[in-house]
Scaffold this motif. Structure first.
Motif, PDB file in Angstrom:
ATOM      1  N   VAL A 765     152.337 189.871  46.557  1.00 32.51           N
ATOM      2  CA  VAL A 765     151.657 188.589  46.754  1.00 32.51           C
ATOM      3  C   VAL A 765     151.170 188.082  45.395  1.00 32.51           C
ATOM      4  CG1 VAL A 765     149.728 187.398  47.846  1.00 32.51           C
ATOM      5  CG2 VAL A 765     150.898 189.240  49.066  1.00 32.51           C
ATOM      6  N   GLU A 766     151.494 186.840  45.099  1.00 33.94           N
ATOM      7  CA  GLU A 766     150.990 186.219  43.869  1.00 33.94           C
ATOM      8  C   GLU A 766     149.885 185.252  44.260  1.00 33.94           C
ATOM      9  OE1 GLU A 766     153.507 184.947  40.425  1.00 33.94           O
ATOM     10  OE2 GLU A 766     152.720 182.962  40.977  1.00 33.94           O
ATOM     11  N   VAL A 767     148.685 185.518  43.748  1.00 33.09           N
ATOM     12  CA  VAL A 767     147.543 184.665  44.019  1.00 33.09           C
ATOM     13  C   VAL A 767     147.374 183.707  42.848  1.00 33.09           C
ATOM     14  CG1 VAL A 767     145.084 184.582  44.523  1.00 33.09           C
ATOM     15  CG2 VAL A 767     146.442 186.543  45.291  1.00 33.09           C
ATOM     16  N   ARG A 768     147.334 182.418  43.135  1.00 34.42           N
ATOM     17  CA  ARG A 768     147.118 181.408  42.098  1.00 34.42           C
ATOM     18  C   ARG A 768     145.786 180.716  42.377  1.00 34.42           C
ATOM     19  NH1 ARG A 768     153.123 178.495  41.670  1.00 34.42           N
ATOM     20  NH2 ARG A 768     154.331 180.452  41.451  1.00 34.42           N
ATOM     21  N   LEU A 769     144.935 180.694  41.354  1.00 34.83           N
ATOM     22  CA  LEU A 769     143.585 180.162  41.500  1.00 34.83           C
ATOM     23  C   LEU A 769     143.393 178.994  40.533  1.00 34.83           C
ATOM     24  CD1 LEU A 769     140.680 180.255  42.559  1.00 34.83           C
ATOM     25  CD2 LEU A 769     140.232 182.112  40.922  1.00 34.83           C
ATOM     26  N   TYR A 770     143.078 177.818  41.081  1.00 31.68           N
ATOM     27  CA  TYR A 770     142.892 176.604  40.294  1.00 31.68           C
ATOM     28  C   TYR A 770     141.446 176.108  40.450  1.00 31.68           C
ATOM     29  CZ  TYR A 770     148.032 176.175  40.494  1.00 31.68           C
ATOM     30  OH  TYR A 770     149.385 176.392  40.412  1.00 31.68           O
ATOM     31  N   GLY A 771     140.917 175.502  39.406  1.00 34.15           N
ATOM     32  CA  GLY A 771     139.709 174.716  39.520  1.00 34.15           C
ATOM     33  C   GLY A 771     140.077 173.247  39.685  1.00 34.15           C
ATOM     34  N   ARG A 772     139.219 172.476  40.383  1.00 35.10           N
ATOM     35  CA  ARG A 772     139.517 171.063  40.603  1.00 35.10           C
ATOM     36  C   ARG A 772     138.263 170.227  40.399  1.00 35.10           C
ATOM     37  NH1 ARG A 772     142.945 170.684  46.195  1.00 35.10           N
ATOM     38  NH2 ARG A 772     140.922 171.305  47.034  1.00 35.10           N
ATOM     39  N   ASN A 773     138.445 169.067  39.781  1.00 32.18           N
ATOM     40  CA  ASN A 773     137.393 168.053  39.748  1.00 32.18           C
ATOM     41  C   ASN A 773     138.052 166.732  40.124  1.00 32.18           C
ATOM     42  OD1 ASN A 773     138.900 167.778  37.443  1.00 32.18           O
ATOM     43  ND2 ASN A 773     137.182 167.400  36.071  1.00 32.18           N
ATOM     44  N   ASP A 775     140.588 164.476  41.530  1.00 35.76           N
ATOM     45  CA  ASP A 775     141.998 164.677  41.847  1.00 35.76           C
ATOM     46  C   ASP A 775     142.721 165.509  40.788  1.00 35.76           C
ATOM     47  OD1 ASP A 775     141.754 163.136  44.140  1.00 35.76           O
ATOM     48  OD2 ASP A 775     142.161 161.273  43.041  1.00 35.76           O
ATOM     49  N   LEU A 776     142.003 166.023  39.806  1.00 36.55           N
ATOM     50  CA  LEU A 776     142.635 166.747  38.706  1.00 36.55           C
ATOM     51  C   LEU A 776     142.405 168.243  38.863  1.00 36.55           C
ATOM     52  CD1 LEU A 776     141.582 164.479  35.697  1.00 36.55           C
ATOM     53  CD2 LEU A 776     143.777 164.517  36.886  1.00 36.55           C
ATOM     54  N   THR A 777     143.470 169.004  38.769  1.00 41.40           N
ATOM     55  CA  THR A 777     143.368 170.460  38.803  1.00 41.40           C
ATOM     56  C   THR A 777     143.470 170.998  37.381  1.00 41.40           C
ATOM     57  OG1 THR A 777     145.767 170.750  39.032  1.00 41.40           O
ATOM     58  CG2 THR A 777     144.477 170.534  41.060  1.00 41.40           C
ATOM     59  N   THR A 778     143.126 172.270  37.261  1.00 42.29           N
ATOM     60  CA  THR A 778     143.273 172.900  35.949  1.00 42.29           C
ATOM     61  C   THR A 778     144.740 172.863  35.528  1.00 42.29           C
ATOM     62  OG1 THR A 778     143.450 175.035  37.070  1.00 42.29           O
ATOM     63  CG2 THR A 778     141.296 174.419  36.215  1.00 42.29           C
ATOM     64  N   ARG A 779     144.956 172.825  34.202  1.00 45.96           N
ATOM     65  CA  ARG A 779     146.323 172.697  33.687  1.00 45.96           C
ATOM     66  C   ARG A 779     147.154 173.932  34.008  1.00 45.96           C
ATOM     67  NH1 ARG A 779     147.052 172.744  28.619  1.00 45.96           N
ATOM     68  NH2 ARG A 779     148.649 171.141  28.391  1.00 45.96           N
ATOM     69  N   SER A 780     146.505 175.110  34.067  1.00 51.04           N
ATOM     70  CA  SER A 780     147.226 176.350  34.346  1.00 51.04           C
ATOM     71  C   SER A 780     146.484 177.127  35.415  1.00 51.04           C
ATOM     72  CB  SER A 780     147.345 177.207  33.081  1.00 51.04           C
ATOM     73  OG  SER A 780     148.018 176.518  32.058  1.00 51.04           O
ATOM     74  N   ALA A 781     147.220 177.847  36.230  1.00 48.78           N
ATOM     75  CA  ALA A 781     146.616 178.676  37.276  1.00 48.78           C
ATOM     76  C   ALA A 781     146.223 180.032  36.707  1.00 48.78           C
ATOM     77  CB  ALA A 781     147.588 178.861  38.429  1.00 48.78           C
ATOM     78  N   PHE A 782     145.086 180.539  37.182  1.00 45.94           N
ATOM     79  CA  PHE A 782     144.719 181.917  36.910  1.00 45.94           C
ATOM     80  C   PHE A 782     145.379 182.734  38.020  1.00 45.94           C
ATOM     81  CE2 PHE A 782     141.382 184.262  34.462  1.00 45.94           C
ATOM     82  CZ  PHE A 782     141.815 185.531  34.812  1.00 45.94           C
ATOM     83  N   TYR A 783     146.416 183.516  37.673  1.00 45.61           N
ATOM     84  CA  TYR A 783     147.150 184.166  38.754  1.00 45.61           C
ATOM     85  C   TYR A 783     147.020 185.685  38.671  1.00 45.61           C
ATOM     86  CZ  TYR A 783     150.959 184.830  35.350  1.00 45.61           C
ATOM     87  OH  TYR A 783     151.707 185.176  34.257  1.00 45.61           O
ATOM     88  N   GLN A 784     147.200 186.305  39.817  1.00 51.66           N
ATOM     89  CA  GLN A 784     147.115 187.756  39.962  1.00 51.66           C
ATOM     90  C   GLN A 784     148.192 188.184  40.943  1.00 51.66           C
ATOM     91  OE1 GLN A 784     146.443 190.817  38.852  1.00 51.66           O
ATOM     92  NE2 GLN A 784     144.237 190.458  38.802  1.00 51.66           N
TER      93      GLN A 784
END
Length: 794
Positions: A765-773, A775-784
Motif C-alpha cells: 500500500v502506498e500512502v500519499r499525504l497532501y496538505g491543502r489550503n 483549492d491548492l494542494t502541496t506540490r509533492s506528496a509525503f508518501y509511505q
C-alpha cells in the motif's frame, strides 16, 4: 461593533492626514540630451567591421510620453513617479556598408528581428528592460529603419511625414527610429551600430575581398580609397595597374591579413593608404615603365639571380649605416583592436636577443586595423625578425641604370666599396632626379629574406592565457521561487540557479520570454553562481536531522562554501538542492581529495518532501537567489529563459545557448506538506499488523516564515494547519480510497485495507499525504509504502 467603526474612522483619518507624495516632474522635448548631435561633422568611412558608437544625431522629435503613476496609501490618489519617453530620431552613421552586424545601446547588445524592405531593412527592437526596466532607466523598443548607403536607396517615409520632402541620402549609411521607446530619462543612452564594409570595386572573385568573414582585404580597400569619388581620391581606374592589386589581394587573402578601420576625421588619402599598407608590409609606387600606380608586398618572392645588380660601375656614391647587436630591439609589443572592439597588447619577446644583449630593449607598435591574435602574432613575428638582426642601411647615388627602380624593389649590391660580399637590398625611398643630372638618389635597407644565417628566429612562447572565452552554462536550472525565498510573498516568480562552466565567467545576462516563446528581452543579470557537484553514493537517511550528511565530488566553486552558525542553520541560510528536495546544512568539511562533506543536515525544508537520491545525482548549493526578472509573472503560465554568460573576453549570443523552460503552478501560495510522518510510531515500519495509525505534525509556511526558522521533520512543530489534509491509498498504481482530516492523525483500519485489497492481502500500500489550503494542494506528496501482515494480531 463600535470598535470596528472606531478602527475604520481612525484608518480614514490617518490616511487623510498622511503627507501626500509630490509628483515627479517629467521631461519635455526640449529637455532631452542626445549623446552626439553636431552640425557640420564629417561622415565617417568604414573599412572592414567597425563599431560606430558616436553616430551623429542629425534630427530628433516626434515626442510622446506615457506617464507612470503609483497609488499612494489605502485611500489615496495616484502620484506621478516618472514617464516612459518615445522619440523619433535620425542618425548619420557612416559611408556605405555591406551589412549591419550588431546593434548595441549603452554598450549592451540589443536583440532585434530584421525585415528586408528592398532598399533598406526594418529592425524590430524589443528590449524594454535593457537599462533596468521601469524601476530604473527603462530600455529600448520599437521600429528602426536602417539604410546601407546604396546609390539606389529611396527617401524614408517616416521622415517624410515629419518634414514633407526629404532626400534619399545616397552614399550614407543612416538609421531612423520611428518614435521608439527610449527609456525613462531625458538623458538618452548612446546607440552603436556594428557595420561591415568590405569594398570590392577591384573585382576579386570567390569573396576574397573579405578576410575571415569580417575584415577588408587591404588591396581592395586601397583600390577603393584611390578610386572612389565620394570618400576616396577619385583617381581614374586607367591610371592604376589593376593586375598588381589583384595579385596582392589574392596573396593577402591566403595569408589571412585584413584590416578594420573607421576613419572619422578629415584625413589625407595618401596617409590612409600608407597606414593600411603598413599592416600588410606592402608598398605602393608609380611604375616608371608604365606610369601606373602599383602595389607590391615585401616577401621572399624573388630569385637572387634574376635581380638587377649595382656595383662599382653603377654606384657614384654610397653611405652605409651598420647597427650593432647592442642597438637592436628584442621585445616587441603589438597593439591591436580585437573582434570585441577592445584594445589589446600582444607581447613578442625574442629570447635569444635578450640573452645576447643581457637586458630588454622594448618597443610598442600600433597596428589598430588588426582584429585577431593570429594576425597580430604574424605581424609581431615579422617585426621581431627584422628588428632583431643588424641590417645594413645604405644611401646610394647611382647612374641612370636604376631608372626603373621604385619603392620596395629588391636588387643586388656587390658591396663596393665596402666589401666584395654581395647583399640583397630593398629600396625604401627613391628620387629619380632629372635627365640633366643623370643621377638617382636611393635610401635602401638590407633585405631580411636574403639573410641565410639569421641569429634567431621567431621564438615560441610557453605563455597560456588564463582567461577563457565564455561557454554555455550547461548546469543551470529554472525554478519557481518558494514562499520562504521571496520574503513571505505569494507572488509568482522564477529564479535561475547555475554553475559556472569555467572560472573565467564573471556573470550572465538573463534574457526571457514571459509567454514561453522565443521573443527574448533582457530581464536581469546573474552575478552569483551556485556551487555544484555530484553525490557520492546513494543518499536516503530518512527524515529530520542527519548528523552524518552527504559527500559531493567533482564540484565547481565548492571551496567558497563554509560552515555556518546554529542560528543561520535553523534559518536555512545556505541550502542544497538534490533532485527536487531542498536541504539545510551547517558544517562543511574539505576532505582534501576534491570531495566535500556536508554534515548536520535537515532534510526536506520549505515545501519539499524526502526522497531517495541516487549515486552521482547533481547537487546545487544555493547561497543567493537571482530572479529571472524584478517584476513577478502575475499569473501562472509558461516561461522561457536564456542565460548568456560573459567573461572579460567574450559574451555568448542568444543563438549560442539553449533555453530553460518552466511552467509555474503558484508554488509560493501552496501549503507546505506535513512533517514528522510516522506509522504506528515508526518512521519506516518494516511491517504493519492490523490497523495503520498514521500521524504527522503541522507545518505552516506563514507562521514558520514569521518565526524565521525552518521546521525539522522529526519533531512536533507546534504550528497550526493552513487548511486540511488529503490522504490517498494506492495499490498497484490504482487509487483505492481516500480520506480528509484537519487533524494530525488518521487510522487506516484493517477493515478498510481488506476492502481496498480485495483478495490480494499482501499487496503493498502506498500512502500519499497532501496538505491543502483552499483549492491548492502541496506540490509533492509525503508518501509511505506499507507492507501489511496477512493476519490480524487477534
Amino acid at each position: 461593533m463600535w470598535q470596528l467603526l472606531w478602527y475604520v474612522f481612525t484608518l480614514i483619518l490617518s490616511e487623510a492626514l498622511r503627507p501626500k507624495p509630490k509628483d515627479v516632474p517629467t521631461a519635455s522635448l526640449g529637455d532631452f540630451q542626445f549623446p552626439t548631435a553636431e552640425n557640420g561633422r564629417p561622415i565617417p568611412m568604414a573599412i572592414g567591421t567597425v563599431k560606430v558608437a558616436g553616430a551623429n544625431i542629425v534630427w530628433y522629435g516626434d515626442y510622446r510620453k506615457r506617464t507612470l503613476k503609483k497609488r499612494s496609501g489605502l485611500f489615496g490618489g495616484s502620484t506621478v513617479v516618472g514617464a516612459e519617453y518615445y522619440l523619433g530620431f535620425q542618425a548619420a552613421i557612416c559611408g556605405p556598408c555591406d551589412a549591419l552586424v550588431a546593434l548595441e545601446w549603452d554598450d549592451k547588445p540589443v536583440e532585434y528581428s530584421t525585415a528586408d524592405l528592398g532598399d533598406h531593412d526594418r529592425l524590430t527592437i524589443s528590449s524594454p528592460g535593457l537599462f533596468g526596466g521601469r524601476d530604473s532607466e527603462g530600455g529600448v523598443a520599437g521600429e528602426m529603419d536602417f539604410y546601407f548607403g546604396t546609390d539606389t536607396q529611396t527617401a524614408n517615409d517616416y521622415l517624410a511625414t515629419q518634414f514633407g520632402s526629404v532626400p534619399a541620402y545616397r552614399g550614407v549609411t543612416y538609421a531612423v527610429a520611428r518614435q521608439m521607446y527610449l527609456g525613462t530619462t531625458k538623458y538618452v543612452k548612446s546607440p552603436a551600430w556594428v557595420v561591415r564594409h568590405c569594398p570590392n570595386s577591384l573585382g576579386l572573385t570567390a569573396d576574397r575581398h573579405i578576410i575571415n568573414g569580417r575584415s577588408s582585404n587591404i588591396a581592395c580597400a586601397v583600390y577603393y580609397l584611390l578610386t572612389d569619388t565620394e570618400f576616396g581620391m577619385g583617381m581614374p581606374a586607367s591610371q592604376i595597374d589593376t593586375a598588381t592589386f589583384v595579385a596582392v589581394g589574392n596573396q593577402l587573402h591566403s595569408e589571412g591579413i585584413g584590416v578594420n578601420f573607421l576613419f572619422d576625421s578629415i584625413s589625407v588619402g595618401g596617409e590612409l593608404v600608407e597606414d593600411m599598407l603598413r599592416h600588410a608590409d606592402a608598398f605602393w609606387y608609380i611604375n616608371p615603365e608604365t606610369g601606373l600606380f602599383s602595389i607590391g608586398l615585401v616577401r621572399d618572392d624573388y630569385v637572387i639571380g634574376d635581380l638587377p645588380v649595382l656595383g662599382e660601375d653603377e654606384i657614384v656614391n654610397v653611405r652605409v649605416e651598420e647597427p650593432s647587436w647592442s642597438d637592436l630591439v628584442n621585445y616587441t609589443t603589438v597593439e591591436y583592436i580585437d573582434a570585441e572592439f577592445r584594445r589589446k597588447s600582444l607581447p613578442y619577446p625574442n629570447l635569444a636577443g635578450i640573452e645576447r644583449r643581457g637586458e630588454i630593449e622594448a618597443r610598442t607598435v600600433q597596428y589598430l586595423g588588426l582584429d585577431s591574435d593570429e594576425a597580430a602574432q604574424r605581424v609581431a613575428a615579422r617585426l621581431s625578425k627584422r628588428a632583431g638582426y643588424p641590417l645594413k642601411v645604405a644611401e646610394f647615388t647611382t647612374n641612370r641604370i636604376a631608372w626603373n627602380f621604385h619603392e620596395g624593389k629588391p636588387f643586388v649590391w656587390t658591396g663596393y666599396p665596402y666589401s666584395s660580399t654581395a647583399r640583397v637590398m630593398r629600396v625604401v625611398e627613391i628620387d629619380t632626379g632629372t635627365l640633366e643630372t643623370g643621377e638617382i638618389q636611393m635610401r635602401t635597407t638590407e633585405d631580411i629574406f636574403s639573410i641565410d644565417d639569421v641569429a634567431y628566429g621567431a621564438p615560441a612562447s610557453d605563455f597560456v592565457d588564463p582567461a577563457s572565452d565564455a561557454a554555455e552554462l550547461t548546469d543551470a536550472l529554472l525554478l519557481e521561487v518558494p514562499y520562504h525565498l521571496q520574503a513571505g510573498s505569494e507572488a509568482i516568480n522564477a529564479m535561475v540557479v547555475a554553475a559556472r562552466s569555467n572560472q573565467s565567467i564573471t556573470g550572465a545576462e538573463i534574457w526571457s520570454d514571459r509567454s514561453g516563446g522565443s521573443a527574448y528581452t533582457q530581464s536581469g543579470t546573474l552575478e552569483v553562481f551556485s556551487g555544484r557537484g555530484l553525490l557520492v553514493g546513494a543518499y536516503d537517511p530518512g527524515m529530520g536531522v542527519d548528523a552524518t550528511g552527504f559527500t559531493v565530488d567533482g564540484g565547481t566553486d565548492l571551496v567558497d562554501l563554509e560552515s555556518i552558525s546554529e542560528t543561520e542553520f535553523q534559518r536555512g541560510s545556505v541550502l542544497a538542492l538534490i533532485d527536487d528536495e531542498l536541504f539545510a546544512f551547517r558544517d562543511v568539511t574539505n576532505n582534501g581529495d576534491g570531495t566535500f562533506t556536508f554534515s548536520r543536515v535537515i532534510r526536506a525544508v520549505f515545501d519539499t518532501v524526502p526522497r531517495p537520491h541516487a549515486d552521482n545525482a547533481p547537487v546545487y548549493f544555493l547561497t543567493a537567489v537571482t530572479n529571472f526578472d524584478e517584476a513577478p509573472l502575475g499569473v501562472d503560465g509558461s516561461l522561457s529563459v536564456k542565460l548568456l554568460p560573459y567573461t572579460d573576453r567574450t559574451v555568448l549570443s542568444l543563438g549560442d545557448v539553449s533555453a530553460l523552460a518552466l511552467t509555474t503552478d503558484s508554488r509560493a501560495a501552496r501549503a507546505y506538506p506535513p512533517g514528522n510522518v510516522k506509522v504506528n510510531g515508526d518512521v519506516d515500519p518494516p511491517e504493519v499488523v492490523g490497523d495503520a495509525a498514521i500521524t504527522w505534525s503541522h507545518r505552516n509556511r506563514v507562521t514558520q516564515y514569521a518565526a524565521d526558522q525552518i521546521v525539522q521533520q522529526d519533531v512536533s512543530s507546534g504550528y497550526s494547519a493552513e487548511g486540511d489534509y488529503l490522504l490517498e491509498f494506492w495499490i498497484d498504481g490504482v487509487l483505492r480510497s481516500s480520506a480528509n482530516t484537519t487533524g494530525t492523525s488518521h487510522t487506516y483500519t484493517e477493515a478498510q485495507r481488506i476492502s481496498d485489497f480485495g483478495s490480494d492481502l499482501l499487496a503493498e500500500v502506498e500512502v500519499r499525504l497532501y496538505g491543502r489550503n483552499a483549492d491548492l494542494t502541496t506540490r509533492s506528496a509525503f508518501y509511505q509504502r506499507l507492507v501489511f501482515s496477512m493476519f490480524s494480531p487477534s
